[in-house]
Design an enzyme around this catalytic site. Structure first.
Site, mmCIF file in Angstrom:
data_model
loop_
_atom_site.group_PDB
_atom_site.id
_atom_site.type_symbol
_atom_site.label_atom_id
_atom_site.label_comp_id
_atom_site.label_asym_id
_atom_site.label_seq_id
_atom_site.Cartn_x
_atom_site.Cartn_y
_atom_site.Cartn_z
ATOM 1 N N ARG A 27 0.861 -0.824 -0.421
ATOM 2 C CA ARG A 27 0.006 0.026 0.350
ATOM 3 C C ARG A 27 0.654 1.020 -0.242
ATOM 4 N NH1 ARG A 27 1.079 2.109 4.775
ATOM 5 N NH2 ARG A 27 1.189 1.306 6.422
ATOM 6 N N GLY A 28 0.384 1.923 -0.654
ATOM 7 C CA GLY A 28 1.086 3.454 0.125
ATOM 8 C C GLY A 28 1.225 3.707 1.208
ATOM 9 N N GLY A 29 1.814 4.560 1.924
ATOM 10 C CA GLY A 29 2.153 5.728 3.107
ATOM 11 C C GLY A 29 2.673 5.350 3.675
ATOM 12 N N HIS B 193 -2.092 -1.701 13.590
ATOM 13 C CA HIS B 193 -3.468 -2.169 13.330
ATOM 14 C C HIS B 193 -3.475 -3.419 14.484
ATOM 15 C CE1 HIS B 193 -3.824 -0.822 9.305
ATOM 16 N NE2 HIS B 193 -2.610 -1.929 8.909
ATOM 17 N N LEU C 105 -5.303 6.310 5.985
ATOM 18 C CA LEU C 105 -5.056 5.336 4.877
ATOM 19 C C LEU C 105 -4.275 5.287 3.879
ATOM 20 C CD1 LEU C 105 -7.792 7.177 3.041
ATOM 21 C CD2 LEU C 105 -6.161 7.124 1.924
ATOM 22 N N LEU D 131 -8.963 1.615 4.799
ATOM 23 C CA LEU D 131 -9.575 2.602 6.123
ATOM 24 C C LEU D 131 -8.460 2.092 6.965
ATOM 25 C CD1 LEU D 131 -12.478 4.878 5.180
ATOM 26 C CD2 LEU D 131 -10.410 5.952 5.894
ATOM 27 N N ALA D 132 -8.278 2.113 7.890
ATOM 28 C CA ALA D 132 -8.594 1.244 9.030
ATOM 29 C C ALA D 132 -8.650 2.627 10.407
ATOM 30 C CB ALA D 132 -6.573 1.310 9.914
ATOM 31 N N CYS E 11 2.595 6.628 10.456
ATOM 32 C CA CYS E 11 2.591 7.611 9.071
ATOM 33 C C CYS E 11 3.411 7.707 8.658
ATOM 34 C CB CYS E 11 0.997 8.095 9.265
ATOM 35 S SG CYS E 11 -0.403 7.496 9.517
#
Length: 201
Positions: free
Chosen positions: A70-72, A77, A135, A148-149, A165
């Site tokens: 994923r991006g970011g 989690h 996100l 989303l989380a 992040c």
């Protein structure tokens, strides 16, 4: 599983991160022009995930660290956090990537209320400078996955072992602390309805 306005909503319970990420990739690669979009509602056992922009991290709390496509940057989690994976054919719907990111943020903002806001250059949703939703998406051939989380009612301590992040000292919060009633399952259903509604708007 339910189908709402030709969007399939799957409730997967608590599932491990790595096989779920693999299943998303396989779904996206194998889907055809007529494949319905899907929203996957779930929770993960404790895990840190590293997005494509994240440097390696070392944590001393025994929670596994997993590389993601994923991006970011890096995020956490865990139980009590609603994860909503959005397997959406953006090209078929005529939605650009930036507009999709804003749509996902708006779904959270509509749930949290007037206190929630975006932060320029930092995808996600914030309340009083504390992040309540992260996100990160991946788009291949015009088709998105990941998503989303939203922190609902969870132990926030593991966030202290990372720069959430990619932002040192970033505070995090959850909807319970914001006075928003609802279990993770109930909040998850509301979030999925919000996303589905915005996709069909």
């Amino acid at each position: 599983m339910t189908v709402v306005d030709e969007i399939v909503v799957k409730r997967l319970g608590r599932v491990e991160y790595a096989p779920t990420a693999l299943a998303m990739r396989q779904f996206t690669v194998e889907r055809g022009e007529g494949t319905l979009d899907e929203l996957w509602l779930l929770e993960h056992p404790p895990v840190y995930t590293l997005g494509q922009g994240a440097a390696a991290v070392s944590v001393a709390n025994g929670i596994p660290v997993v590389r993601s496509d994923r991006g970011g940057e890096v995020t956490y989690h865990g139980p009590g956090q609603v994860v909503l994976y959005t397997l959406v054919d953006l090209a078929r719907r005529g939605i650009k990537v930036k507009a999709f990111v804003r749509l996902l943020e708006q779904a959270v903002i509509d749930l949290v209320g007037a206190r929630a806001r975006r932060r320029p250059g930092a995808p996600g949703v914030y309340v009083d400078d504390a992040k309540v939703a992260a996100l990160g998406i991946r788009v291949t051939r015009g088709r998105a996955y990941h998503g989303l989380a939203l922190n609902v009612d969870m132990d926030l301590a593991p966030f202290a072992a990372i720069d959430p992040c990619g932002y040192p000292g970033l505070e995090v919060t959850h909807t319970r602390a914001l006075g928003i009633a609802g279990s993770p399952a109930e909040i998850g259903e509301r979030l999925a309805r919000n996303v589905a509604g915005l996709l069909d708007a």
